[in-house]
Design a protein around this motif. Sequence first.
Motif, PDB file in Angstrom:
ATOM      1  N   PRO A  19      81.883  57.728  72.669  1.00 37.68           N
ATOM      2  CA  PRO A  19      80.933  58.535  73.472  1.00 37.68           C
ATOM      3  C   PRO A  19      81.631  59.114  74.694  1.00 37.68           C
ATOM      4  N   LEU A  20      81.122  60.273  75.125  1.00 38.61           N
ATOM      5  CA  LEU A  20      81.733  60.927  76.283  1.00 38.61           C
ATOM      6  C   LEU A  20      81.500  60.137  77.568  1.00 38.61           C
ATOM      7  N   SER A  21      80.445  59.330  77.592  1.00 45.06           N
ATOM      8  CA  SER A  21      80.162  58.487  78.758  1.00 45.06           C
ATOM      9  C   SER A  21      79.619  57.146  78.270  1.00 45.06           C
ATOM     10  N   ALA A  22      79.637  56.151  79.145  1.00 46.67           N
ATOM     11  CA  ALA A  22      79.142  54.825  78.780  1.00 46.67           C
ATOM     12  C   ALA A  22      77.640  54.874  78.506  1.00 46.67           C
ATOM     13  N   VAL A  23      77.220  54.094  77.520  1.00 51.18           N
ATOM     14  CA  VAL A  23      75.808  54.057  77.113  1.00 51.18           C
ATOM     15  C   VAL A  23      75.202  52.739  77.577  1.00 51.18           C
ATOM     16  N   THR A  24      74.071  52.823  78.285  1.00 51.67           N
ATOM     17  CA  THR A  24      73.356  51.642  78.777  1.00 51.67           C
ATOM     18  C   THR A  24      72.188  51.339  77.852  1.00 51.67           C
ATOM     19  N   HIS A  72      71.385  60.866  77.631  1.00 49.83           N
ATOM     20  CA  HIS A  72      72.789  60.852  78.042  1.00 49.83           C
ATOM     21  C   HIS A  72      73.027  59.599  78.869  1.00 49.83           C
ATOM     22  N   GLY A  73      73.822  58.693  78.310  1.00 48.17           N
ATOM     23  CA  GLY A  73      74.146  57.465  79.025  1.00 48.17           C
ATOM     24  C   GLY A  73      73.126  56.364  78.864  1.00 48.17           C
ATOM     25  N   HIS A 105      70.073  57.987  71.078  1.00 50.10           N
ATOM     26  CA  HIS A 105      71.482  58.316  71.300  1.00 50.10           C
ATOM     27  C   HIS A 105      72.205  58.227  69.972  1.00 50.10           C
TER      28      HIS A 105
END
Length: 399
Positions: free
Chosen positions: A173-178, A269-270, A199
Amino acid sequence: MQAHRRNPHKNLLWVALLAAWPLLGQAGVITNPNALLTGSTAASAAQGATPAGGFTPAQSGPGSTGNPPTWHQVGGQNAASTSSTSTPPAAPATPAPTNPLVVSGTVTTPAQNRGANGVEYVNTGHGQVMALPPLPTVDALHQAMRAKRPLNPGQVRWVRRSIAISQQAAQAPLSAVTPRLVGVTVHLDSGSPPAVALHAGYVTTLNFVDAYGHPWPVTHVAADVHDVSAQYAGDSVALSVIAPYADSNLAVWLQGEPQPVLLSLVPAHGVADYAVHVRVDALEPGLPPPVGGGNATGGYTNVLLSLTQDIPPAGAQPLAIAGQPPRTSAWLWRGPHGPRLLLRVPHPVLAPAWVSRMDGAAGIRAYILPDVPAVTVSAAGRPETLNLSRLPGVGGHHG
């Protein structure tokens, strides 16, 4: 008549020599036919027809009654024929026996020594024979290995690392996923559909319960098959993203309820909703309300939804439970109607009478009770008392 009687043995010798000559020549046993005629040197010398270096019969045969056969020199530089009356050439040194399978003799040009099937031939004194292929050189092994294994071990490891890095860059992923565990309330007759954060690469599970927290079975699901994949079983629906940037919605039909539950599916996103506890503000048809308390949630819907997932509301103070029973938690919370005891427990509460309640997944029950220091529950059919006390440093009258 005398000449005719003088030649029988000589004629037989010629016949035997001509019959055995191809075999004896190929084996390299006899290279000069004159050696076989030493027994009749007088007759041969008188006629002067004993050339050296090999011979080929021509004109008359040994069985003729006239002059002896004429011999022609082959395989040497003097290819001109000599008659029986010519002066014989000087006999050269007899060559050593040779193997006819070894390539020797005059090699023709590439255009001449290649047959129709691509096989190369060479010209020898015994005719044209197939040429043996050359022995492989030392570089032939290295060339074969380079053709089958063009890279050395270090280069192979470098290629594998490059492929792994490319795959990681394409799939990460382009950013961390919470991850999130959330609860929402749905009103069938009014209100806007709640949003569910999806996501790519993550599965979101929806669990449907009625107003009292009873699981509500799902009978049908409708979704855009190009945007999301939906599967259902029991009271749960599993969602997987197909189009990661597309907004969509979901319609879920519950058992006995003609009105579908509508949810909005949004790309996040994220953030990814791992599990969503969907409480429908209605009762499953045919089920009576539970006995022992008020009217379901009594205005504490969001608080109860959070408690089923072990998330207390803001400002709640944790309480200690004697014996530390498993899967049981308690908090002291000052709500809009005064102090309240929040209890999350896997057993039904017998006393005191609860203000609001909601059932969660895996048999969990969330209660809002009056502010009391002890609660009686039914554990495996037997009453059990939970004694509550405040933790050190936390205010309150418990304990």
